[in-house]
Write an enzyme that holds these catalytic residues in place. Structure first.
Site, short mmCIF file in Angstrom:
data_model
loop_
_atom_site.label_atom_id
_atom_site.label_comp_id
_atom_site.label_asym_id
_atom_site.label_seq_id
_atom_site.Cartn_x
_atom_site.Cartn_y
_atom_site.Cartn_z
N THR A 126 10.53 19.04 10.04
CA THR A 126 12.06 18.75 10.04
C THR A 126 12.67 19.89 9.00
O THR A 126 11.80 20.12 8.17
CB THR A 126 12.31 17.26 9.50
N GLU A 128 14.57 19.01 6.82
CA GLU A 128 14.88 18.08 5.42
C GLU A 128 13.88 18.15 4.58
O GLU A 128 14.12 18.04 3.11
CB GLU A 128 14.73 16.64 5.90
P1 NAD Z 1 11.08 8.08 16.61
O1 NAD Z 1 10.82 7.36 15.32
O2 NAD Z 1 12.03 7.95 17.46
O3 NAD Z 1 9.47 8.21 17.14
C1 NAD Z 1 8.24 8.02 16.48
C2 NAD Z 1 7.17 7.58 17.39
O4 NAD Z 1 6.08 7.73 16.52
C3 NAD Z 1 7.45 6.19 17.93
O5 NAD Z 1 7.09 6.25 19.36
C4 NAD Z 1 6.16 5.45 17.11
O6 NAD Z 1 5.76 4.33 17.84
C5 NAD Z 1 5.37 6.68 16.91
N1 NAD Z 1 4.38 6.38 15.64
C6 NAD Z 1 4.64 6.02 14.43
N2 NAD Z 1 4.02 5.96 13.65
C7 NAD Z 1 2.61 5.96 14.39
C8 NAD Z 1 1.21 6.13 14.03
N3 NAD Z 1 1.01 5.92 12.73
N4 NAD Z 1 0.51 6.38 15.12
C9 NAD Z 1 0.88 6.62 16.12
N5 NAD Z 1 2.10 6.70 16.48
C10 NAD Z 1 3.02 6.47 15.63
O7 NAD Z 1 11.01 9.69 15.78
P2 NAD Z 1 11.94 11.08 16.50
O8 NAD Z 1 13.18 11.14 15.92
O9 NAD Z 1 11.42 11.12 18.09
O10 NAD Z 1 10.94 12.32 15.74
C11 NAD Z 1 9.74 12.69 16.06
C12 NAD Z 1 9.34 13.77 15.31
O11 NAD Z 1 10.12 14.88 14.89
C13 NAD Z 1 9.08 13.13 13.66
O12 NAD Z 1 7.83 13.75 13.30
C14 NAD Z 1 10.18 13.79 12.93
O13 NAD Z 1 9.99 14.05 11.99
C15 NAD Z 1 10.56 15.06 13.66
N6 NAD Z 1 11.82 15.41 13.66
C16 NAD Z 1 12.77 14.69 14.10
C17 NAD Z 1 14.26 15.14 14.13
C18 NAD Z 1 15.41 14.19 14.61
O14 NAD Z 1 16.51 14.56 14.54
N7 NAD Z 1 15.03 13.08 15.20
C19 NAD Z 1 14.56 16.35 13.87
C20 NAD Z 1 13.37 17.21 13.43
C21 NAD Z 1 12.04 16.76 13.36
O1 DAU Z 2 17.40 16.81 9.96
C1 DAU Z 2 16.53 16.31 10.69
C2 DAU Z 2 16.21 15.05 10.36
O2 DAU Z 2 17.39 14.22 10.98
C3 DAU Z 2 14.95 14.24 11.05
O3 DAU Z 2 13.82 14.67 10.18
C4 DAU Z 2 15.01 12.65 10.81
O4 DAU Z 2 13.91 12.08 11.27
C5 DAU Z 2 16.26 12.13 11.43
O5 DAU Z 2 16.50 10.74 11.16
C6 DAU Z 2 17.56 13.00 10.76
O6 DAU Z 2 17.80 12.48 9.55
P1 DAU Z 2 19.20 12.20 8.89
O7 DAU Z 2 19.01 11.43 7.57
O8 DAU Z 2 19.97 13.28 8.60
O9 DAU Z 2 19.72 11.45 10.21
P2 DAU Z 2 20.61 10.15 10.25
O10 DAU Z 2 20.98 9.73 11.82
O11 DAU Z 2 20.02 8.79 9.59
O12 DAU Z 2 21.86 10.38 9.49
C7 DAU Z 2 22.73 11.53 9.93
C8 DAU Z 2 24.04 11.38 8.75
O13 DAU Z 2 24.85 10.39 9.14
C9 DAU Z 2 23.53 11.26 7.28
O14 DAU Z 2 24.41 12.41 6.60
C10 DAU Z 2 23.77 10.01 7.08
C11 DAU Z 2 24.92 9.68 7.92
N1 DAU Z 2 24.75 8.19 8.39
C12 DAU Z 2 23.68 7.73 8.72
C13 DAU Z 2 23.63 6.43 9.19
C14 DAU Z 2 22.42 5.71 9.79
C15 DAU Z 2 25.94 7.34 7.96
O15 DAU Z 2 27.30 7.87 7.49
N2 DAU Z 2 25.74 6.21 8.26
C16 DAU Z 2 24.73 5.46 8.91
O16 DAU Z 2 24.83 4.36 9.16
#
Ligand code: NAD
Ligand code: DAU
Length: 337
Positions: A126, A128
């Protein structure tokens, strides 16, 4: 020749399920999906795909050695590690689970991949890990790691471990660092599905601080295409930043949602800020564009409108989630904000 066999971890979550749909639709490989089914894992995310030829589901924990060995039972050509605790707010409430899954779990996968010998290990990371930007500048692959939350620190640790396995043992590791994803099947604790699902029932929309924190949004399908590209052509030992150049502050996001749903601004509620809240993320995606030919396909406005509509049309999907454990989390986190 047999199709390559890919071990996808965390394939029942948001991005993992979109990625499995993407790969299985191409028919180019077979897949084992290792997922623990935590609160964020949902078998419904892969509805219609469970019975596809070449797809196997293994329920198990990446932080459990026996489970990881089971997932490697069929010869694995490549690993794509999505499995993680992924929500920043939960990492503030309970950092331990993040250390166990995101760091120790990644170690067990790397170790098994090293023993078995794979042709690629893709660590899904990520942006982050780079910490927070000021008003200007964008994250490049060389930007110093400076994570601020237990979540991002655990992801940065996993990145360092993965790269050490490349340097020390020659494991063909590639790392992607993507910005904020949006799209279908995102767990409604994250900003966009949380706001949409709350607005649909006229519940308040919690916005942290002044609402001016900036995220760089990419549609999940563009992220999946980037991952497939890096899996195929990424050069071991390299990091690839992934982003679509859509910087928006959180108030702009809430405005779009209110407009699509025709709901009033009075639903917005400013709440106490997230501790350690990163101010701004922005990705420089020059490397993946210039070296691997990555292109962004989903325009932000269209992608957002389609996404909001998806949550309107899949109300049964998120209504089932917003019960039990979810309500407990919501009360604990937002109750006192
Ligand atoms: P998510 O929370 O929706 O899904 C996570 C999945 O991993 C779930 O299906 C959960 O059951 C599984 N999991 C959690 N712990 C586990 C374990 N110990 N063993 C096996 N499975 C397990 O997450 P997401 O948003 O789909 O993110 C997926 C990946 O992408 C993460 O590694 C996250 O850091 C990365 N990522 C997410 C974003 C975003 O915006 N969501 C952006 C950049 C990178
Ligand atoms: O940048 C990539 C990351 O984006 C991933 O690695 C993480 O898994 C994913 O959760 C996401 O992290 P953020 O913290 O940026 O996402 P989130 O949706 O939690 O929040 C997005 C923005 O919105 C952040 O500035 C916090 C704000 N926010 C979030 C929530 C849940 C609010 O203002 N109110 C809220 O209730």
């Amino acid at each position: 020749m047999d199709k390559p066999h890919i071990l996808v971890t965390g394939g029942c979550g948001f991005i993992g399920s979109n990625f499995i749909r993407y790969l299985l639709s191409s028919g180019a490989c077979t897949i084992t999906n290792l997922d623990k089914l935590t609160y964020a894992g949902n078998l419904e995310n892969l509805k219609g795909f469970e019975a596809r030829p070449g797809y196997t589901f293994v329920r198990g924990d990446i932080a459990n050695e026996a489970d990881v060995e089971r997932a490697f039972a069929a010869p694995v050509d490549a690993v794509v590690n999505f499995a993680a605790e992924s929500h920043v707010d939960r990492s503030i409430m309970d950092p331990g689970a993040f250390v166990t899954t995101n760091i120790y779990g990644t170690y067990l996968l790397l170790e098994q991949a090293r023993r078995k010998g794979v042709t690629k290990f893709l660590q899904v990371s990520t942006d982050e890990v780079y910490g927070s930007l000021g008003e200007t500048g964008r994250f490049r692959e060389e930007t110093q790691l400076a994570p601020n939350s237990p979540y991002s620190a655990s992801k940065a640790s996993a990145d360092l471990l993965a790269m050490a396995y490349h340097k020390t043992f020659g494991l063909p590791v590639v790392i992607t660092r993507c910005s904020n994803n949006y799209g279908p099947y995102q767990f409604p604790e994250k900003l966009i599905p949380l706001l949409v699902s709350n607005a649909l029932v006229d519940r308040e929309l919690p916005i942290y601080g002044d609402g001016l924190n900036v995220r760089d949004w990419i549609h999940v399908s563009d992220h999946c295409a980037a991952l497939a590209l890096v899996l195929d052509k990424g050069v071991p030992g390299n990091v690839y930043n992934v982003g679509a150049g859509n910087e928006r502050n959180n108030l702009e996001i809430v405005e779009i949602i209110l407009e699509v749903l025709n709901k009033p601004r009075s639903l917005i509620k400013y709440v106490k800020d997230r501790p350690g809240h990163d101010r701004r993320y922005a990705i420089d995606n020059t490397k993946i564009r210039d070296t691997l030919g990555f292109e962004v396909h989903v325009p932000f406005k269209t992608g957002m409108e389609e996404t909001v509509r998806w949550y309107v049309e899949h109300r049964d999907w998120w209504e089932k989630i917003k019960t039990g454990e979810y309500l407990g989390f919501y009360e604990k986190w937002y109750g006192s904000r």
